[in-house]
Design a protein around this motif. Structure first.
Motif: not given
Lengths: 222, 222
Positions: B14-42
């Motif tokens: 279960d913890e591995l699954i939770q980690m994999s969900k969090l890293v998917a979200e981390a990259m999704e949000r990281a790219y959103a910050s990157f694309e929009a030059a948004d430091t709040d999201i970063a």
């Protein structure tokens, strides 16, 4: 049974030492190939990386066998799990040395690094080799002063890595874009190699003291 | 005792699954910050990485406890040791998403990526997120078709990574040297993230089939 167990633990320690010697040699040779644009040496480094990979596999198999057959607990258990982590770091150091050799081969007959960064990369590679050599000493002696030295050497690598980006951002920098990209990757590889050396040093520190370094928090514990 | 053991094993899964969900979200949000030059999201991505690190520590402690208290053997033992490897890969994926967010913050108010590479990085980030999402599905279902899909997605990431160097080497490329360096690092981070996803997929494959993928030789066995 206890004697067999101690002999098995010692074998794991010996394999870690052997890996650390091989990754020091890999970076020394990789940098020699890089500096001289020598594809023969580069090819040797690339081929020799298989030996490092093989040692990791061998060490990991031995560790699994000990876990299965001996059911170690307490500090022995932590040593074995820590060894799995250390072997992964050392294997990665071998990969990073190989990446330097692969860049050398890719750019032959040219040099990868522009002249302006040659001294920086020379120092970074030299620090990397020293770090790996000190990892060997640390694994042999468990003298934690060596762990501190490794962290000091890594701090210098980090400074040099940061300096590469300053040089690249300088208005006088007039290298081609591929040379800029290659310099960026070279610096990154050299910096990551040192990071992995620090990971091994922290792991040994934890195994010796039972305490993790506050600088890295709980992550260094295994 | 056996029930407790099974519950502990399930917790690790279960913890591995939770980690994999969090890293998917981390990259999704990281790219959103990157694309929009948004430091709040970063900033949020950078802060959230601590949660991923904490989960890794928690998982690793649990694994050590199981090894010490239950003395598992055979497939259970391999599952636990494999989980240590998988948690290390997932933790590293979180770091790489954080690096993308850190680059975004460093270059604010500018964008990190030149317009010419925006589509390439968008596709790479999207593939990375898909890979992490499929890692979650794979951990949940153990359906090895998903592992093949992950490898297919990673092949496309590798192609795009190679294409970045072709674009940079194009005579039309007239970006600044820092933009070239940033693009190189971005591409490298996105490529490494996918590699770690593949490592997890191969580990699950090994645990399910007991065989390692010939493509990576013996290295995938743990």
């Amino acid at each position: 049974m206890r004697e067999v167990f101690q002999a098995e633990l010692k074998s794991i320690g010996d394999e870690l030492i052997q890996m650390s010697k091989l990754v020091a040699e890999a970076m020394e040779r990789a940098y020699a190939s890089f500096e001289a644009a020598d594809t023969d040496i580069a090819q040797e480094v690339i081929a020799a990386d298989q030996k490092i990979d093989y040692l990791q596999t061998s060490l990991d198999e031995r560790a699994i066998d000990i876990l299965a057959l001996q059911g170690p607990v307490a500090s022995d258990l932590r040593m074995i799990v820590g060894s799995l982590r250390m072997s992964a770091s050392l294997e990665r150091m071998g990969d990073l040395a190989r990446h330097i050799a692969q860049l050398t081969r890719l750019r032959f007959p040219n040099n990868v690094a522009p002249q302006r960064l040659a001294e920086t990369f020379k120092e970074m590679a030299s620090l990397d080799v020293q770090i790996a050599q000190k990892v060997t000493e640390l694994l042999e002696s468990r003298d934690l002063n060596i762990a501190s030295e490794i962290i000091g050497l890594n701090n210098r690598v980090d400074e040099l890595h940061a300096s590469v980006f300053k040089v690249v951002a300088d208005p006088d920098w007039n290298e081609s874009a591929p040379a800029t990209a290659d310099s960026t990757l070279t610096s990154r590889y050299l910096e990551r190699y040192a990071d992995h050396g620090v990971s091994v040093a922290r792991k040994v520190t934890y195994l010796v003291t039972g305490e993790w370094d506050p600088e890295i928090g709980v992550r260094g514990q295994l």
